[in-house]
Design a protein around this motif. Structure first.
Motif, PDB file in Angstrom:
ATOM      1  N   THR A   2       0.849  -1.183   0.000  1.00  0.00           N
ATOM      2  CA  THR A   2       0.000   0.000   0.000  1.00  0.00           C
ATOM      3  C   THR A   2       0.889   1.239   0.000  1.00  0.00           C
ATOM      4  O   THR A   2       1.793   1.344   0.820  1.00  0.00           O
ATOM      5  CB  THR A   2      -0.896   0.039   1.253  1.00  0.00           C
ATOM      6  OG1 THR A   2      -1.686  -1.148   1.280  1.00  0.00           O
ATOM      7  CG2 THR A   2      -1.802   1.244   1.259  1.00  0.00           C
ATOM      8  N   GLY A  47       0.476   5.288   0.335  1.00  0.00           N
ATOM      9  CA  GLY A  47      -0.503   6.283   0.748  1.00  0.00           C
ATOM     10  C   GLY A  47      -0.519   7.541  -0.115  1.00  0.00           C
ATOM     11  O   GLY A  47       0.350   7.754  -0.958  1.00  0.00           O
ATOM     12  N   ALA A  97       2.528  10.092  -1.072  1.00  0.00           N
ATOM     13  CA  ALA A  97       3.800   9.379  -0.902  1.00  0.00           C
ATOM     14  C   ALA A  97       4.525   9.311  -2.239  1.00  0.00           C
ATOM     15  O   ALA A  97       3.903   9.215  -3.292  1.00  0.00           O
ATOM     16  CB  ALA A  97       3.557   7.977  -0.366  1.00  0.00           C
ATOM     17  N   LYS A 137       3.415  -1.376   4.179  1.00  0.00           N
ATOM     18  CA  LYS A 137       2.519  -0.220   4.144  1.00  0.00           C
ATOM     19  C   LYS A 137       3.349   1.052   4.181  1.00  0.00           C
ATOM     20  O   LYS A 137       4.082   1.295   5.151  1.00  0.00           O
ATOM     21  CB  LYS A 137       1.560  -0.256   5.333  1.00  0.00           C
ATOM     22  CG  LYS A 137       0.564   0.876   5.304  1.00  0.00           C
ATOM     23  CD  LYS A 137      -0.438   0.763   6.434  1.00  0.00           C
ATOM     24  CE  LYS A 137      -1.439   1.906   6.336  1.00  0.00           C
ATOM     25  NZ  LYS A 137      -2.408   1.863   7.420  1.00  0.00           N
ATOM     26  N   GLU A 159       2.789   4.842   4.436  1.00  0.00           N
ATOM     27  CA  GLU A 159       1.688   5.737   4.792  1.00  0.00           C
ATOM     28  C   GLU A 159       1.765   7.059   4.027  1.00  0.00           C
ATOM     29  O   GLU A 159       2.671   7.276   3.224  1.00  0.00           O
ATOM     30  CB  GLU A 159       1.680   5.964   6.307  1.00  0.00           C
ATOM     31  CG  GLU A 159       1.357   4.683   7.068  1.00  0.00           C
ATOM     32  CD  GLU A 159       1.234   4.867   8.566  1.00  0.00           C
ATOM     33  OE1 GLU A 159       1.596   5.949   9.087  1.00  0.00           O
ATOM     34  OE2 GLU A 159       0.777   3.912   9.219  1.00  0.00           O
ATOM     35  N   ASP A 160       0.821   7.960   4.289  1.00  0.00           N
ATOM     36  CA  ASP A 160       0.712   9.232   3.575  1.00  0.00           C
ATOM     37  C   ASP A 160       1.945  10.124   3.765  1.00  0.00           C
ATOM     38  O   ASP A 160       2.554  10.133   4.838  1.00  0.00           O
ATOM     39  CB  ASP A 160      -0.521  10.003   4.061  1.00  0.00           C
ATOM     40  CG  ASP A 160      -1.822   9.263   3.794  1.00  0.00           C
ATOM     41  OD1 ASP A 160      -1.816   8.325   2.972  1.00  0.00           O
ATOM     42  OD2 ASP A 160      -2.843   9.627   4.397  1.00  0.00           O
ATOM     43  N   VAL A 177       4.979  10.111   2.701  1.00  0.00           N
ATOM     44  CA  VAL A 177       6.298   9.498   2.884  1.00  0.00           C
ATOM     45  C   VAL A 177       7.112   9.697   1.608  1.00  0.00           C
ATOM     46  O   VAL A 177       6.569   9.626   0.512  1.00  0.00           O
ATOM     47  CB  VAL A 177       6.166   7.986   3.201  1.00  0.00           C
ATOM     48  CG1 VAL A 177       7.499   7.268   3.116  1.00  0.00           C
ATOM     49  CG2 VAL A 177       5.538   7.795   4.566  1.00  0.00           C
ATOM     50  N   THR A 184       6.180  -1.201   8.033  1.00  0.00           N
ATOM     51  CA  THR A 184       5.317  -0.024   8.002  1.00  0.00           C
ATOM     52  C   THR A 184       6.204   1.206   8.087  1.00  0.00           C
ATOM     53  O   THR A 184       7.005   1.334   9.013  1.00  0.00           O
ATOM     54  CB  THR A 184       4.325  -0.012   9.180  1.00  0.00           C
ATOM     55  OG1 THR A 184       3.496  -1.177   9.091  1.00  0.00           O
ATOM     56  CG2 THR A 184       3.452   1.229   9.153  1.00  0.00           C
ATOM     57  N   THR A 236       5.853   5.006   8.654  1.00  0.00           N
ATOM     58  CA  THR A 236       4.815   5.895   9.169  1.00  0.00           C
ATOM     59  C   THR A 236       4.772   7.235   8.437  1.00  0.00           C
ATOM     60  O   THR A 236       5.756   7.662   7.831  1.00  0.00           O
ATOM     61  CB  THR A 236       5.001   6.127  10.681  1.00  0.00           C
ATOM     62  OG1 THR A 236       6.314   6.641  10.918  1.00  0.00           O
ATOM     63  CG2 THR A 236       4.824   4.832  11.461  1.00  0.00           C
ATOM     64  N   ALA A 237       3.643   7.877   8.524  1.00  0.00           N
ATOM     65  CA  ALA A 237       3.360   9.108   7.788  1.00  0.00           C
ATOM     66  C   ALA A 237       4.435  10.173   7.991  1.00  0.00           C
ATOM     67  O   ALA A 237       4.935  10.376   9.100  1.00  0.00           O
ATOM     68  CB  ALA A 237       2.003   9.653   8.202  1.00  0.00           C
TER      69      ALA A 237
END
Length: 73
Positions: free
Chosen positions: A16, A18, A21, A33, A35-36, A38, A50, A52-53
């Motif tokens: 995924t 975001g 990104a 993942k 995130e947004d 990135v 993961t 993180t944003a």
């Protein structure tokens, strides 16, 4: 699922990316993942990572950033 930008990269299944990104020159393995907002460049993420944003991870062609399996960065 890709909601951001991907350039010159390999994404495995279940990844995924975001909104907002940017993934460039990377290898992103299964079920990772991103995130947004990135930014990744010359980064290798193993499975189940993961990011993180808002993170900014910039490697270089000769010195990639490597994130091991299952980590949260």
């Amino acid at each position: 699922e890709i909601r951001g930008t991907v350039e010159n990269s390999i994404l495995f299944r279940g990844v995924t990316v975001g909104e907002g990104a940017v993934v460039k020159n990377c290898i992103i393995m299964q079920n990772t993942k991103i995130e947004d907002q990135v930014e990744l460049d010359y980064t290798i993420c193993d499975k189940d990572v993961t990011v993180t944003a808002g993170r900014l991870l910039m490697g270089a062609p000769a010195h990639q950033i490597i994130i091991s399996k299952g980590k949260v960065v």
